[in-house]
Design an enzyme around this catalytic site. Structure first.
Site, PDB file in Angstrom:
ATOM      1  N   ASP A 172       6.873  -2.317  -4.127  1.00 28.51           N
ATOM      2  CA  ASP A 172       7.711  -1.100  -4.145  1.00 28.51           C
ATOM      3  C   ASP A 172       9.185  -1.448  -4.335  1.00 28.51           C
ATOM      4  OD1 ASP A 172       5.282   0.073  -3.417  1.00 28.51           O
ATOM      5  OD2 ASP A 172       5.805   0.124  -1.297  1.00 28.51           O
ATOM      6  N   GLN A 191       9.728  -5.250   4.641  1.00 27.66           N
ATOM      7  CA  GLN A 191      10.809  -4.527   3.975  1.00 27.66           C
ATOM      8  C   GLN A 191      12.143  -5.196   4.277  1.00 27.66           C
ATOM      9  OE1 GLN A 191       8.470  -3.256   5.951  1.00 27.66           O
ATOM     10  NE2 GLN A 191       7.745  -1.253   5.249  1.00 27.66           N
ATOM     11  N   ARG A 245       3.465   3.320  -7.434  1.00 28.48           N
ATOM     12  CA  ARG A 245       2.477   4.020  -6.614  1.00 28.48           C
ATOM     13  C   ARG A 245       3.203   5.150  -5.874  1.00 28.48           C
ATOM     14  NH1 ARG A 245       1.002   0.549  -1.179  1.00 28.48           N
ATOM     15  NH2 ARG A 245       3.099  -0.228  -0.686  1.00 28.48           N
ATOM     16  N   GLN A 279      10.110  -7.318  -0.983  1.00 29.66           N
ATOM     17  CA  GLN A 279       9.672  -5.941  -0.760  1.00 29.66           C
ATOM     18  C   GLN A 279      10.879  -5.026  -0.550  1.00 29.66           C
ATOM     19  OE1 GLN A 279       6.582  -5.496   2.158  1.00 29.66           O
ATOM     20  NE2 GLN A 279       6.672  -3.274   2.167  1.00 29.66           N
ATOM     21  N   ASP A 280      10.918  -3.914  -1.308  1.00 34.74           N
ATOM     22  CA  ASP A 280      11.956  -2.885  -1.151  1.00 34.74           C
ATOM     23  C   ASP A 280      13.354  -3.383  -1.528  1.00 34.74           C
ATOM     24  OD1 ASP A 280       9.888  -1.352  -0.264  1.00 34.74           O
ATOM     25  OD2 ASP A 280      10.668  -1.015   1.738  1.00 34.74           O
TER      26      ASP A 280
END
Length: 563
Positions: A400, A356, A468, A378-379
């Protein structure tokens, strides 16, 4: 908040909770009901019964009591965090101290939210739709703050006995939100008009074909020549509906502007303004700014304009692997209300192997980003809480990469899944709604979802999904959006096992492109292919109640569905 102020707040709350006047309030007007009856509306009825007084009242008296008790608990938790920080000092690891500092910031913000909400409900039983939306937003954010604090502590193995307090506080805030939603929130009105700005903001900035020019230098010079920076003066006075500015400063790394760093310009902005005199405009000239920018909560009505995507670039490389919490890994942190960001790229260059690593974390209410780019893996884009709008922005990421628990609409944006670490899949969204009464969710409206160049040219197959469920009531709607053919036919990915598959709300409406075919989509109870009536609930007009606060920025938007 100082220790003295916290003590005063705690004393006043406890006295309210035990006073005879409060007991008398339970005999007020409205439909009297028992504690058990009113707790039917709460997510956890058993817990609700354990915290409300065992005497008859109406929805309003119970709701007010719950809010007062929530505020008392939030103040107590702030004291617990301060105690932990004082004990650990410089001994604890960076990540542990970071998690505790995050919790302190979040607890302070939560106290503000609960205090404002309590004052509002104490004053009346009847609220306008927009005012009810404000309180529901604040209570939703209070719950999100608790979850964020807990996750940060868990990620650093530093719960230190605080998890039980966080768990119970979250349930208590859920009671307050449920009772408020039942008692004060009016029925949502439909069929509001579509709003489009008349364009002085466009004219001032020299828009061409709905985009900002890449070279703003000449425009910025013209601004200085044509704007009076006194209170309440308008940009280009001939424009009847111009955007107001109170002052303009320039950031230029060569020393020819007012400041050489963005944070120095932010520090110069006035504190706690109400917007009456307009925005404090920070013009950031082209350049690579290696700094971690923060717009704190007391810096309101700040407008930041760059020279264009890939021209004005703010960059950092903090990541979880390098000891930061997800919450404080961001290159750009926004907490101030009514922020406008235009023509800027915000990057986190930690890379796909560092876990992250956030580019922008936004927890600023009524925030608007226009023609900006957010780049990480990520993130990437942490839409943490409150109300947010993104128009004609680019978002690049992997796992994500749009996540959080704000009420957010991304409109006419380009979303680019890129090459992740080997073995990972891409999820465009991971929405974090934890309570069915939160007015939060992610709406992707009129956007384009296609692979970034590195994903197109990759040597191994990467599965890409629309999202998700990060949390139990995860809510994401993709509508009137072009989806390229690289998307997995099932569309959506599970988090783990059957978690949240019956409680989430994922929906698609009238999307186009080879990846938009819903024939082979997931068959989860919470997934829906919706009609126009349902989709309209997630537009700027209905989901964000955005005409007023987005309208005043001059940024173009479509209030309803795209005709």
């Amino acid at each position: 908040m100082s220790q003295i102020l916290m003590l005063l707040v705690t004393i006043s709350i406890l006295s309210l909770s035990s006073s005879p006047s409060l007991a008398a309030e339970f005999q007020g007007t409205g439909n009297a009901m028992s504690r058990s009856n009113v707790c039917r509306f709460a997510p956890d009825p058993s817990y609700c019964r354990s915290v409300l007084p065992n005497q008859p009242g109406d929805i309003y008296s119970y709701g007010r009591f719950s809010l007062r008790r929530s505020l008392s608990r939030a103040t107590r938790f702030m004291s617990l965090i301060d105690d932990q920080l004082n004990r650990k000092g410089k001994v604890a690891a960076k990540a542990t101290l970071g998690a505790l500092e995050d919790c302190k910031f979040l607890a302070s913000q939560t106290i503000d939210f609960l205090l404002s909400s309590s004052r509002t409900v104490d004053a009346t039983k009847t609220l306008s739709f927009s005012r009810a939306e404000d309180v529901q937003t604040f209570l939703s954010a209070a719950i999100t703050n608790e979850q964020t604090c807990l996750e940060g502590l868990k990620s650093t193995a530093s719960e230190n006995g605080l998890s039980g307090d966080l768990f119970n506080d979250t349930k208590l805030y859920g009671v307050s939100l449920a009772l408020f939603s039942k008692g004060w929130v009016p029925r949502r009105k439909r069929s509001r008009p579509v709003w489009q700005p008349k364009g002085s903001f466009k004219k001032f900035l020299g828009f061409r074909n709905g985009r900002l020019p890449l070279n703003m230098t000449g425009r910025a010079r013209a601004v200085y020549n044509s704007v009076t920076t006194g209170p309440g003066r308008k940009l280009l006075q001939a424009e009847a509906d111009a955007v107001l500015v109170s002052d303009i400063v320039t950031v230029n790394q060569d020393g020819t502007g007012n400041f050489t760093t963005i944070n120095a310009a932010v520090a110069a902005a006035p504190n706690k303004t109400d917007g009456t005199n307009g925005y404090f405009l920070i013009y950031v000239t082209a350049g690579l700014y290696e700094e971690y920018v923060e717009i704190p909560k007391y810096k309101r009505y700040v407008m930041m304009i760059g020279d264009g995507i890939n021209q004005t670039v703010i960059t950092g490389n903090r990541s979880v692997v390098d000891g930061w919490t997800t919450f404080n890994s961001a290159t750009f942190i926004l907490s101030g209300t009514n922020f406008i960001g235009v023509n800027i790229t915000i990057r986190n260059t930690a890379g796909p192997t560092k876990g992250q690593a956030v580019a922008l974390r936004s927890g600023g209410d009524f925030s608007v980003f226009y023609s900006c780019s957010f780049e990480a893996y990520q993130d990437t884009l942490y839409t943490h809480s409150l109300r947010q709008f993104y128009r004609e922005c680019d978002v690049y990421g992997t796992v994500d990469f749009i996540f959080g628990n704000a009420a957010v609409v991304l409109q006419n944006c380009n979303l680019y899944p890129r090459q992740p670490r080997k073995g990972q899949s891409n999820e465009v969204t991971a929405q974090g709604r934890t309570d069915p009464n939160q007015n939060t969710g992610t709406a992707i409206h009129g956007c384009t979802i296609r692979p970034a160049d590195d994903l197109v040219t990759s040597n191994y197959t990467v599965k890409t999904y629309l999202g998700r469920p990060w949390k139990e009531y995860s809510r994401t709607v993709v509508m009137q959006t072009y989806i390229d053919g690289f998307l997995e036919p099932t569309g959506w990915n599970a988090w783990t096992g059957d978690f949240a598959l019956s409680t989430l709300y994922y929906a698609e409406y009238n999307n186009t492109g080879p990846g938009s075919n819903t024939t082979n989509r997931v068959t989860w109870p919470g997934y829906h292919v919706i009609n126009a009536t349902d989709a309209s609930n997630f537009t700027v007009t209905n989901f964000l109640v955005g005409e007023g606060w987005i309208g005043q920025t001059g940024v173009p938007f479509v209030g309803g569905l795209i005709a």
